[in-house]
Motif scaffolding. Structure first.
Motif, PDB file in Angstrom:
ATOM      1  N   ALA A 179       0.831  -1.205   0.000  1.00  0.00           N
ATOM      2  CA  ALA A 179       0.000   0.000   0.000  1.00  0.00           C
ATOM      3  C   ALA A 179       0.863   1.251   0.000  1.00  0.00           C
ATOM      4  O   ALA A 179       0.591   2.217  -0.731  1.00  0.00           O
ATOM      5  CB  ALA A 179      -0.932  -0.006   1.206  1.00  0.00           C
ATOM      6  N   VAL A 180       1.916   1.254   0.809  1.00  0.00           N
ATOM      7  CA  VAL A 180       2.816   2.409   0.843  1.00  0.00           C
ATOM      8  C   VAL A 180       3.499   2.588  -0.504  1.00  0.00           C
ATOM      9  O   VAL A 180       3.574   3.694  -1.044  1.00  0.00           O
ATOM     10  CB  VAL A 180       3.864   2.240   1.957  1.00  0.00           C
ATOM     11  N   ALA A 181       4.007   1.484  -1.067  1.00  0.00           N
ATOM     12  CA  ALA A 181       4.724   1.565  -2.340  1.00  0.00           C
ATOM     13  C   ALA A 181       3.838   2.109  -3.446  1.00  0.00           C
ATOM     14  O   ALA A 181       4.253   2.984  -4.218  1.00  0.00           O
ATOM     15  CB  ALA A 181       5.278   0.195  -2.716  1.00  0.00           C
ATOM     16  N   PHE A 182       2.606   1.600  -3.535  1.00  0.00           N
ATOM     17  CA  PHE A 182       1.746   2.047  -4.642  1.00  0.00           C
ATOM     18  C   PHE A 182       1.105   3.410  -4.374  1.00  0.00           C
ATOM     19  O   PHE A 182       1.247   4.338  -5.169  1.00  0.00           O
ATOM     20  CB  PHE A 182       0.654   1.025  -4.935  1.00  0.00           C
ATOM     21  N   TYR A 183       0.390   3.533  -3.264  1.00  0.00           N
ATOM     22  CA  TYR A 183      -0.390   4.752  -3.040  1.00  0.00           C
ATOM     23  C   TYR A 183       0.506   5.955  -2.749  1.00  0.00           C
ATOM     24  O   TYR A 183       0.275   7.048  -3.285  1.00  0.00           O
ATOM     25  CB  TYR A 183      -1.403   4.530  -1.917  1.00  0.00           C
ATOM     26  N   CYS A 184       1.529   5.774  -1.932  1.00  0.00           N
ATOM     27  CA  CYS A 184       2.442   6.886  -1.668  1.00  0.00           C
ATOM     28  C   CYS A 184       3.357   7.140  -2.870  1.00  0.00           C
ATOM     29  O   CYS A 184       3.722   8.280  -3.139  1.00  0.00           O
ATOM     30  CB  CYS A 184       3.269   6.606  -0.419  1.00  0.00           C
ATOM     31  N   GLY A 185       3.729   6.071  -3.574  1.00  0.00           N
ATOM     32  CA  GLY A 185       4.516   6.262  -4.791  1.00  0.00           C
ATOM     33  C   GLY A 185       3.759   7.040  -5.836  1.00  0.00           C
ATOM     34  O   GLY A 185       4.294   7.946  -6.496  1.00  0.00           O
ATOM     35  N   THR A 186       2.481   6.735  -6.009  1.00  0.00           N
ATOM     36  CA  THR A 186       1.642   7.479  -6.949  1.00  0.00           C
ATOM     37  C   THR A 186       1.487   8.923  -6.506  1.00  0.00           C
ATOM     38  O   THR A 186       1.558   9.857  -7.325  1.00  0.00           O
ATOM     39  CB  THR A 186       0.259   6.812  -7.052  1.00  0.00           C
ATOM     40  N   ALA A 187       1.290   9.132  -5.202  1.00  0.00           N
ATOM     41  CA  ALA A 187       1.159  10.489  -4.686  1.00  0.00           C
ATOM     42  C   ALA A 187       2.432  11.301  -4.947  1.00  0.00           C
ATOM     43  O   ALA A 187       2.362  12.494  -5.294  1.00  0.00           O
ATOM     44  CB  ALA A 187       0.861  10.454  -3.191  1.00  0.00           C
ATOM     45  N   LEU A 188       3.591  10.656  -4.817  1.00  0.00           N
ATOM     46  CA  LEU A 188       4.853  11.351  -5.054  1.00  0.00           C
ATOM     47  C   LEU A 188       4.980  11.774  -6.510  1.00  0.00           C
ATOM     48  O   LEU A 188       5.380  12.910  -6.813  1.00  0.00           O
ATOM     49  CB  LEU A 188       6.020  10.453  -4.652  1.00  0.00           C
ATOM     50  N   CYS A 211      11.590   1.651   0.274  1.00  0.00           N
ATOM     51  CA  CYS A 211      11.625   1.362  -1.163  1.00  0.00           C
ATOM     52  C   CYS A 211      11.226   2.579  -1.984  1.00  0.00           C
ATOM     53  O   CYS A 211      11.838   2.878  -3.024  1.00  0.00           O
ATOM     54  CB  CYS A 211      10.708   0.184  -1.482  1.00  0.00           C
ATOM     55  N   VAL A 212      10.217   3.305  -1.547  1.00  0.00           N
ATOM     56  CA  VAL A 212       9.789   4.504  -2.265  1.00  0.00           C
ATOM     57  C   VAL A 212      10.899   5.554  -2.266  1.00  0.00           C
ATOM     58  O   VAL A 212      11.208   6.147  -3.307  1.00  0.00           O
ATOM     59  CB  VAL A 212       8.499   5.079  -1.646  1.00  0.00           C
ATOM     60  N   VAL A 213      11.520   5.777  -1.115  1.00  0.00           N
ATOM     61  CA  VAL A 213      12.555   6.805  -1.007  1.00  0.00           C
ATOM     62  C   VAL A 213      13.773   6.457  -1.866  1.00  0.00           C
ATOM     63  O   VAL A 213      14.281   7.293  -2.622  1.00  0.00           O
ATOM     64  CB  VAL A 213      12.968   6.990   0.463  1.00  0.00           C
TER      65      VAL A 213
END
Length: 254
Positions: A162-171, A223-225
């Motif tokens: 959820a963090v990877a997809f939703y926060c990645g998309t938000a970024l 992973c996102v960072v």
């Protein structure tokens, strides 16, 4: 009149392969090395919890929190958390990641954003699966509101995905609307809100301990960072510096 023969360019294949080696080395240093270290840390913590601290206060507190939450369940929150948890089901994440990758490619007319999002989702998934194979932790000893998948409780794959997809998309959306404060706030409200809802839902539904969900957040954010720094932020900064340099040279010539 004597003719001068052109000398063959030195380096041959080596000159063309040198930049490729440089790119590969840079990718390894900025992406692979941090992800490998995170995988080792994730696995080490999992083994510590399951092999060394199995009867510790931390593990006992984890179980106590899960039991306390299970005792406070209500039909309303059972339904709410059901849909919240579905936001990060594996089929859902696969489909929405593919859709957003295609949309990013069509809208921005390049692959950078798409590659970043897919890489972030895949990176957390690979580390999560590695940990579940070697650090198999039993799920909380409470009634489970979802079918228990074959993977172990640590870490929470739903949360990290959820963090990877939703926060990645938000970024990605934030980088392209950085001049609009309201839009930036909206993207992160939706992205971070979805990731938070998934983690809380997995904890509420008895599928993970608090430590599992907590490390799921750490894994997803890491992973996102890492991938954003390598695939989005550095290229963006370089392109802005190049554009600024061209503007300065153009002004000097005028």
């Amino acid at each position: 009149m004597a003719t001068v023969r052109e000398r063959p360019a030195r380096g041959g294949r080596g000159s063309s392969s040198a930049p490729a080696h440089g790119v590969a080395a840079e990718a390894g240093r900025r992406i692979l090395l941090p992800l490998v270290l995170m995988a080792l840390v994730t696995l080490g913590i999992g083994l510590l919890i399951t092999k060394v601290m199995e009867h510790s206060t931390l593990v006992a507190q984890d179980e106590a929190i899960s039991r306390e939450i299970a005792q406070e369940r209500t039909p309303f929150w059972n339904d709410v958390t059901h849909y919240a948890s579905m936001l990060s089901d594996t089929p859902v994440i696969i489909v929405v990641t593919a859709i957003m990758a295609v949309l990013f490619r069509l809208v921005y007319r390049r692959w950078r954003e798409s590659v970043f999002l897919v890489a972030a989702v895949c990176a957390q998934s690979a580390i999560f699966l590695l940990a579940t194979v070697f650090a198999q932790r039993a799920r909380p000893h409470v009634p489970h509101l979802d079918p228990a998948p074959p993977t172990s409780s640590y870490p929470s794959g739903h949360t990290s995905a959820a963090v990877a997809f939703y926060c990645g998309t938000a970024l990605v959306l934030t980088l392209h609307t950085h001049r609009h404060t309201i839009l930036k706030a909206l993207w992160w409200l939706l992205g971070a809100g979805a990731a938070l809802a998934v983690g809380l839902a997995r904890l509420y539904r008895g599928m993970h301990h608090l430590t599992d969900v907590s490390w799921g957040y750490v894994l997803g954010i890491f992973c996102v960072v890492v991938l954003a720094q390598a695939l989005l932020l550095r290229p963006l900064a370089a392109s802005r510096r190049a554009a600024s340099g061209r503007a300065v040279r153009g002004a000097a010539r005028a």
